[in-house]
Scaffold this active site. Sequence first.
Site, PDB file in Angstrom:
ATOM      1  CD  GLU A   1       5.165   4.517  -0.084  1.00 17.94           C
ATOM      2  OE1 GLU A   1       4.198   4.453   0.689  1.00 17.94           O
ATOM      3  OE2 GLU A   1       5.154   4.038  -1.231  1.00 17.94           O
TER       4      GLU A   1
ATOM      5  CG  PHE B   1      -2.078  10.531  -5.566  1.00 19.50           C
ATOM      6  CD1 PHE B   1      -1.170  11.095  -6.464  1.00 19.50           C
ATOM      7  CD2 PHE B   1      -1.590  10.063  -4.351  1.00 19.50           C
ATOM      8  CE1 PHE B   1       0.181  11.198  -6.136  1.00 19.50           C
ATOM      9  CE2 PHE B   1      -0.255  10.154  -4.021  1.00 19.50           C
ATOM     10  CZ  PHE B   1       0.636  10.723  -4.920  1.00 19.50           C
TER      11      PHE B   1
ATOM     12  CB  CYS C   1       3.655   1.648  -5.634  1.00 20.68           C
ATOM     13  SG  CYS C   1       3.323   0.712  -7.122  1.00 20.68           S
TER      14      CYS C   1
HETATM   15  P1  NAD Z   1      -4.136   6.511   0.161  1.00 16.71           P
HETATM   16  O1  NAD Z   1      -4.051   5.276   0.972  1.00 16.71           O
HETATM   17  O2  NAD Z   1      -4.093   7.831   0.856  1.00 16.71           O
HETATM   18  O3  NAD Z   1      -5.486   6.516  -0.705  1.00 16.71           O
HETATM   19  C1  NAD Z   1      -5.885   5.375  -1.416  1.00 16.71           C
HETATM   20  C2  NAD Z   1      -7.408   5.309  -1.427  1.00 16.71           C
HETATM   21  O4  NAD Z   1      -7.865   5.172  -0.089  1.00 16.71           O
HETATM   22  C3  NAD Z   1      -8.060   6.568  -1.990  1.00 16.71           C
HETATM   23  O5  NAD Z   1      -9.121   6.186  -2.827  1.00 16.71           O
HETATM   24  C4  NAD Z   1      -8.532   7.314  -0.761  1.00 16.71           C
HETATM   25  O6  NAD Z   1      -9.717   8.025  -0.974  1.00 16.71           O
HETATM   26  C5  NAD Z   1      -8.784   6.211   0.252  1.00 16.71           C
HETATM   27  N1  NAD Z   1      -8.509   6.664   1.628  1.00 16.71           N
HETATM   28  C6  NAD Z   1      -7.630   7.614   2.022  1.00 16.71           C
HETATM   29  N2  NAD Z   1      -7.645   7.728   3.377  1.00 16.71           N
HETATM   30  C7  NAD Z   1      -8.553   6.836   3.834  1.00 16.71           C
HETATM   31  C8  NAD Z   1      -9.004   6.461   5.129  1.00 16.71           C
HETATM   32  N3  NAD Z   1      -8.550   7.048   6.232  1.00 16.71           N
HETATM   33  N4  NAD Z   1      -9.913   5.469   5.223  1.00 16.71           N
HETATM   34  C9  NAD Z   1     -10.382   4.851   4.133  1.00 16.71           C
HETATM   35  N5  NAD Z   1      -9.986   5.186   2.863  1.00 16.71           N
HETATM   36  C10 NAD Z   1      -9.088   6.150   2.722  1.00 16.71           C
HETATM   37  O7  NAD Z   1      -2.973   6.401  -0.952  1.00 16.71           O
HETATM   38  P2  NAD Z   1      -2.520   7.496  -1.990  1.00 16.71           P
HETATM   39  O8  NAD Z   1      -1.781   8.567  -1.273  1.00 16.71           O
HETATM   40  O9  NAD Z   1      -3.646   7.872  -2.862  1.00 16.71           O
HETATM   41  O10 NAD Z   1      -1.506   6.639  -2.892  1.00 16.71           O
HETATM   42  C11 NAD Z   1      -0.143   6.483  -2.557  1.00 16.71           C
HETATM   43  C12 NAD Z   1       0.099   5.188  -1.832  1.00 16.71           C
HETATM   44  O11 NAD Z   1      -0.353   4.087  -2.622  1.00 16.71           O
HETATM   45  C13 NAD Z   1       1.575   4.914  -1.586  1.00 16.71           C
HETATM   46  O12 NAD Z   1       1.722   4.347  -0.318  1.00 16.71           O
HETATM   47  C14 NAD Z   1       1.938   3.902  -2.671  1.00 16.71           C
HETATM   48  O13 NAD Z   1       3.051   3.084  -2.378  1.00 16.71           O
HETATM   49  C15 NAD Z   1       0.685   3.114  -2.740  1.00 16.71           C
HETATM   50  N6  NAD Z   1       0.586   2.424  -4.008  1.00 16.71           N
HETATM   51  C16 NAD Z   1       0.844   1.091  -4.012  1.00 16.71           C
HETATM   52  C17 NAD Z   1       0.807   0.396  -5.199  1.00 16.71           C
HETATM   53  C18 NAD Z   1       1.101  -1.077  -5.234  1.00 16.71           C
HETATM   54  O14 NAD Z   1       0.822  -1.694  -6.255  1.00 16.71           O
HETATM   55  N7  NAD Z   1       1.644  -1.662  -4.195  1.00 16.71           N
HETATM   56  C19 NAD Z   1       0.494   1.056  -6.392  1.00 16.71           C
HETATM   57  C20 NAD Z   1       0.222   2.422  -6.341  1.00 16.71           C
HETATM   58  C21 NAD Z   1       0.269   3.101  -5.135  1.00 16.71           C
END
Ligand code: NAD
Length: 507
Positions: A391, A159, A291
């Site tokens: 985090e 997101f 992130c």
């Molecule tokens: P999230 O893991 O909740 O969601 C990411 C994606 O996974 C979404 O499309 C979501 O629909 C899907 N998802 C969620 N729960 C799931 C499940 N149980 N099984 C399968 N798919 C699932 O992450 P978020 O809250 O959207 O984003 C924030 C996180 O992303 C933070 O941990 C941040 O550090 C990380 N992030 C990392 C980077 C990087 O480059 N390292 C960049 C941006 C964000």
Amino acid sequence: MNAPTSSAVLAPTVKLLIGGQFIESKTTEWRDVVNPATQEVLARVPFATAEEIDAAVASAKEAFKTWKKTPIGTRARVFLKYQQLIRENMAELAAILTAEQGKTLPDAEGDVFRGLEVVEHAASIGNLQLGELANNVAGGVDTYTLMQPLGVCAGITPFNFPAMIPLWMFPMAIATGNTFVLKPSEQDPMVTMRLVELALEAGIPPGVLNVIHGGEMAVNAICDHKDIKAVSFVGSTKVGTHLYNRATLAGKRAQCMMGAKNHAIILPDANKEQSLNAIAGAAFGAAGQRCMALPVVVLVGEAQQWIPDLVAKAKTLKINGGTEKGTDVGPVVSCAALARVEGLIERGIADGATLELDGRKPVVPGYEKGNFVGPTIFSNVKPGMAIYDQEIFGPVLALVAAADIDEAIAFINDNPNGNGTAIFTQSGAAARKFQEEIDVGQVGINVPIPVPVPLFSFSGSRASKLGDLGPYGKQVIMFYTQTKTVTARWFDDSTTSHGVNTTISLK
Ligand code: NAD
């Protein structure tokens, strides 16, 4: 991930994109897309059915048959046009992004712009996808490489960067000759969909780019699908680890950019004003939901005296709706995220850290229902405390003390994450020591958020990443292509025969 909900008042629906058509999902599961500053329901997003996911993959598979043979110049020109369309629509894209995600309008433009840079990079695919050739590796024999597309690739995005991160993925995958199925975050899919519309307008043919929406079921279906060859994921460590294991077990390539806990070091010789400005921006900007944010700062020696100045600076930041001029800190993305951040602040107090600045429950006139939490600073933070170990993904900064640079580097290297880090100093020798000894994939020297431009690749490391190759830059060309090595000899009628060769040598 939040469970799907259904809005009582029917808001507009977010569409699927399958075979070049934006279509209404037949699902019975929907979730509201909510403005985090006001709680207004902006749209409803479907959780696509298994049949719809299959149809999206089938459409990408069919389109691959022709797209893979499309001349490289034609592919490049699509992205030349696309970058122009993104520029022309920047203000609209930023406004959609702010409404559904909460970040300020200038920061939303930054989100789109960092994705636009990757689109520009995709437009130079002609140079990026060049193979190699060695002439005369044996008598009359040449060896050369082809970098061929894989087939159907998929991307799953978080997101917090709903423009930049989808643009990390599908432009490079498609420019290299693949077709794509994108699953955006269900929390803020609207700006992603506007970018997808512009991509079609730029000339991406039907079926080359497809979009499905959903959560866990959709992600698992992508991991398991026999016709998907590679999956890019950006999101939390928990989901990314699950996805990596599941997708690689099913024989796919996978790259997962995951959670972080980035640390900066401030040495006492640093430029105080510049460093504290950089820390405040990186810790509290985007409400701490980057992130590459800096949620931990290690103050070395006399820099520990700077805490009151940092607190004073944080207090000047303006908390408000992201569309209001001059806003520094907008809302966090959801009520659930707000409750989690507030809960962690409570745990920080209970665990014995010193609360230097409490940002909970700020008064934001006109946005009384918004998910706001202001800049919050703890000192005396230690490993083992929840505010250090987890985090937080909110505007909460943890301060840690160290006697010298060696202690500070050792402290950072003990943390499992490796997304980003920074040092603030005027000493070239100290900066070089840091660059050499720190075990983190992206390093800033007086730069708080060292996200590389697309001439390089995003190179988080250790627990922040799974898979060898990162997004964009040269690495992603390797990720989205299979290298084929051709060793060729051409005979003409005058070639002298050497008879039968029963050895492995080329003669
Ligand atoms: P999230 O893991 O909740 O969601 C990411 C994606 O996974 C979404 O499309 C979501 O629909 C899907 N998802 C969620 N729960 C799931 C499940 N149980 N099984 C399968 N798919 C699932 O992450 P978020 O809250 O959207 O984003 C924030 C996180 O992303 C933070 O941990 C941040 O550090 C990380 N992030 C990392 C980077 C990087 O480059 N390292 C960049 C941006 C964000």
